[in-house]
Design an enzyme around this catalytic site. Structure first.
Site, PDB file in Angstrom:
ATOM      1  N   ARG A 261       0.843  -1.196   0.000  1.00 23.25           N
ATOM      2  CA  ARG A 261       0.000   0.000   0.000  1.00 23.25           C
ATOM      3  C   ARG A 261       0.876   1.243   0.000  1.00 23.25           C
ATOM      4  O   ARG A 261       1.771   1.384   0.833  1.00 23.25           O
ATOM      5  CB  ARG A 261      -0.921   0.009   1.229  1.00 23.25           C
ATOM      6  CG  ARG A 261      -1.843  -1.214   1.272  1.00 23.25           C
ATOM      7  CD  ARG A 261      -2.795  -1.178   2.435  1.00 23.25           C
ATOM      8  NE  ARG A 261      -3.580  -2.414   2.484  1.00 23.25           N
ATOM      9  CZ  ARG A 261      -4.515  -2.669   3.388  1.00 23.25           C
ATOM     10  NH1 ARG A 261      -4.798  -1.774   4.316  1.00 23.25           N
ATOM     11  NH2 ARG A 261      -5.175  -3.815   3.358  1.00 23.25           N
ATOM     12  N   ARG A 276       2.099   1.073  10.392  1.00 29.97           N
ATOM     13  CA  ARG A 276       1.594   1.391   9.049  1.00 29.97           C
ATOM     14  C   ARG A 276       2.743   1.307   8.057  1.00 29.97           C
ATOM     15  O   ARG A 276       3.599   2.187   8.005  1.00 29.97           O
ATOM     16  CB  ARG A 276       0.964   2.796   9.038  1.00 29.97           C
ATOM     17  CG  ARG A 276       0.178   3.115   7.775  1.00 29.97           C
ATOM     18  CD  ARG A 276      -0.417   4.513   7.841  1.00 29.97           C
ATOM     19  NE  ARG A 276      -1.373   4.627   8.913  1.00 29.97           N
ATOM     20  CZ  ARG A 276      -2.669   4.305   8.816  1.00 29.97           C
ATOM     21  NH1 ARG A 276      -3.142   3.855   7.675  1.00 29.97           N
ATOM     22  NH2 ARG A 276      -3.477   4.444   9.841  1.00 29.97           N
ATOM     23  N   GLU A 348      -6.521  -0.730  15.729  1.00 30.12           N
ATOM     24  CA  GLU A 348      -7.111  -1.682  14.767  1.00 30.12           C
ATOM     25  C   GLU A 348      -6.106  -2.748  14.350  1.00 30.12           C
ATOM     26  O   GLU A 348      -4.960  -2.453  14.025  1.00 30.12           O
ATOM     27  CB  GLU A 348      -7.592  -0.929  13.530  1.00 30.12           C
ATOM     28  CG  GLU A 348      -8.201  -1.836  12.469  1.00 30.12           C
ATOM     29  CD  GLU A 348      -8.191  -1.225  11.077  1.00 30.12           C
ATOM     30  OE1 GLU A 348      -8.145  -2.009  10.111  1.00 30.12           O
ATOM     31  OE2 GLU A 348      -8.196   0.009  10.961  1.00 30.12           O
ATOM     32  N   SER A 351     -10.304  -5.627  10.176  1.00 29.17           N
ATOM     33  CA  SER A 351     -11.619  -5.109   9.780  1.00 29.17           C
ATOM     34  C   SER A 351     -12.370  -6.244   9.117  1.00 29.17           C
ATOM     35  O   SER A 351     -11.873  -6.854   8.167  1.00 29.17           O
ATOM     36  CB  SER A 351     -11.484  -3.939   8.795  1.00 29.17           C
ATOM     37  OG  SER A 351     -11.191  -2.746   9.477  1.00 29.17           O
ATOM     38  N   ARG A 389       0.954  -6.247  12.719  1.00 25.47           N
ATOM     39  CA  ARG A 389       0.363  -5.622  13.907  1.00 25.47           C
ATOM     40  C   ARG A 389       0.221  -6.627  15.048  1.00 25.47           C
ATOM     41  O   ARG A 389       0.296  -6.255  16.226  1.00 25.47           O
ATOM     42  CB  ARG A 389      -0.983  -4.992  13.552  1.00 25.47           C
ATOM     43  CG  ARG A 389      -0.822  -3.805  12.622  1.00 25.47           C
ATOM     44  CD  ARG A 389      -2.088  -2.983  12.477  1.00 25.47           C
ATOM     45  NE  ARG A 389      -1.850  -1.847  11.591  1.00 25.47           N
ATOM     46  CZ  ARG A 389      -2.673  -0.804  11.456  1.00 25.47           C
ATOM     47  NH1 ARG A 389      -3.803  -0.775  12.138  1.00 25.47           N
ATOM     48  NH2 ARG A 389      -2.368   0.188  10.640  1.00 25.47           N
TER      49      ARG A 389
END
Length: 421
Positions: A261, A276, A348, A351, A389
């Site tokens: 990403r 991130r 987070e 999701s 994560r």
């Protein structure tokens, strides 16, 4: 993508639901496109009917051995008009498709209304928050243990990349293996998909055209391929343009892949450490279901992701996202947030989303039973889990006073050790 019939038959209701997401549906643009589209289609149908009528008459005259030259000329004239109209038809259909492609998925009725994350609703909390005096963050822990090297990663690739070493690399591999074993044991079929996909695949799951700036793109032959931002893209598109047997649903897949990403819209956020990254690993869960199965599948998929956190003894909470905080393609999303002691908050880690038939309509994935017309399936997916994560959460939640990291019992067979020292 929305069903065009929904807009035509109940525009106001759809606009009201989308307004809860902060999206303003352009009535003027829609009506202009729809009227133009219908006018072109009606003209095309009329010309086709005229062509068929003239063709039948030419055939009748020839059989009667009568002169049909005037009708043959008329037939050519109609054919020329149809060819010219085909270009207009492609143009208007493309413009209408582009318009529909830019509209987000309307939220499910059970989703709370709200503008941003402050309106999200916590629905579950699990685990005991560890009592750690002056907790260190994963960067300090990783550096002191010699298992995380951000400086050399920056030398190789720039910011937002990491090198994992020794027990750090083994921890990443062990986490992925545990996740895959647990999810395949829960009934998911493991898939190893391509990591480069075409634009049609990105369009099918909703990354294109809206989020192209967040993707990594590479030339390939006369076109381009995209590095996958998540295994959701190739796994969902496995069945693009296919009709699945209804009796095979729900159908559940899991995939462990790297994810890429560019994070074009998130500079300045989570720049420290590996929260991130431009490149990270993730185990993704993807489900295809019939409409009446889908809501229960969302609960199941979310619970399957939660089971990994519980096995790893990581405190977490489940949050139902409000209308203003959901992803573009989702109609209902649960976020799982893991506790990070260094930040004294939940962050987070997964999701889990239900897309309705939004993605299936874009990718043309349908199901058909023994009787009945094929209908678009419902798609769902969620992280089970984001490995990087989870790596961070293991270090921070299981850090010990002597600087070592306790390895949870479920992970010890994969690590071959009870601690990282």
């Amino acid at each position: 993508m929305l069903d065009a019939n929904l807009l035509r038959n109940d525009f106001d209701a759809v606009a009201a639901r989308l307004s809860e997401r902060g999206y303003v549906l352009d009535r003027v643009a829609y009506q202009a496109l729809d009227q133009r589209r219908r006018a072109v289609l009606q003209e095309a149908e009329a010309l086709k009917a005229e062509r068929n009528r003239v063709s039948d008459e030419v055939g009748r005259l020839k059989r009667a051995k009568e002169n049909a030259d005037h009708l043959i000329a008329q037939q050519r004239e109609v054919g020329d008009k149809l060819k010219a109209l085909e270009a207009a038809e492609r143009e208007v259909e493309g413009a209408f498709k582009d318009f529909l492609s830019g509209i987000p998925n309307p939220p499910h009725a059970s989703v709370p209304a709200g503008r941003d994350e402050h309106a999200n609703v916590e629905t579950k909390r699990w685990g005991q928050i560890p009592a750690i005096v002056a907790p260190k963050d994963h960067v300090e822990l990783g550096a002191s243990l010699g298992i995380l090297d951000l400086d050399r990663a920056a030398k190789l690739s720039g910011a937002r990349f990491a090198v994992l070493r020794g027990q750090g690399a083994k921890l990443e591999r062990a986490l992925a293996a545990l996740m895959l074993d647990r999810q395949t044991g829960a009934g998911y079929t493991e898939v190893i998909p391509p990591y480069l996909v075409n634009a049609e695949s990105m369009y099918g799951t909703g990354q294109l055209p809206k989020f192209e700036q967040d993707l990594f793109k590479t030339p390939h032959g006369e076109g381009s391929l995209y590095l996958i931002p998540t295994a959701e893209v190739p796994v969902t598109n496995l069945y693009r343009d296919e009709i699945l047997p209804a009796e095979a649903l729900p159908m559940r897949h899991c995939a462990f892949t790297p994810c890429f990403r560019s994070e074009a819209g998130s500079y300045g956020r989570d720049t420290k450490g590996i929260i991130r990254q431009h490149q990270f690993h993730k185990v993704e869960l993807v489900t295809f279901a019939l409409a009446d199965q889908a809501e229960a599948e969302l609960e199941r998929l979310t619970a399957d992701a939660e089971a990994i956190l519980e096995a790893l003894e990581l405190p977490y909470r489940r949050v139902l996202l409000c209308t203003g905080d959901m992803g573009f393609s989702s109609q209902k999303t649960y976020d799982l947030e893991v506790w990070l002691p260094s930040q004294n908050t939940y962050r987070e880690i997964s999701s889990c989303s239900w897309f309705g038939d939004f993605q299936a309509r874009r990718a043309n994935i349908r199901a058909k039973g023994k009787e009945g017309k094929p209908a678009f399936v419902h798609t769902l997916n969620g992280s089970g889990l984001a490995v990087g994560r989870t790596w961070v959460a293991i270090l921070e939640n299981h850090q010990q006073p002597d600087g070592s990291i306790r390895v949870p019992a479920a992970l010890q067979p994969y690590m071959g050790a009870d601690a990282i020292r």
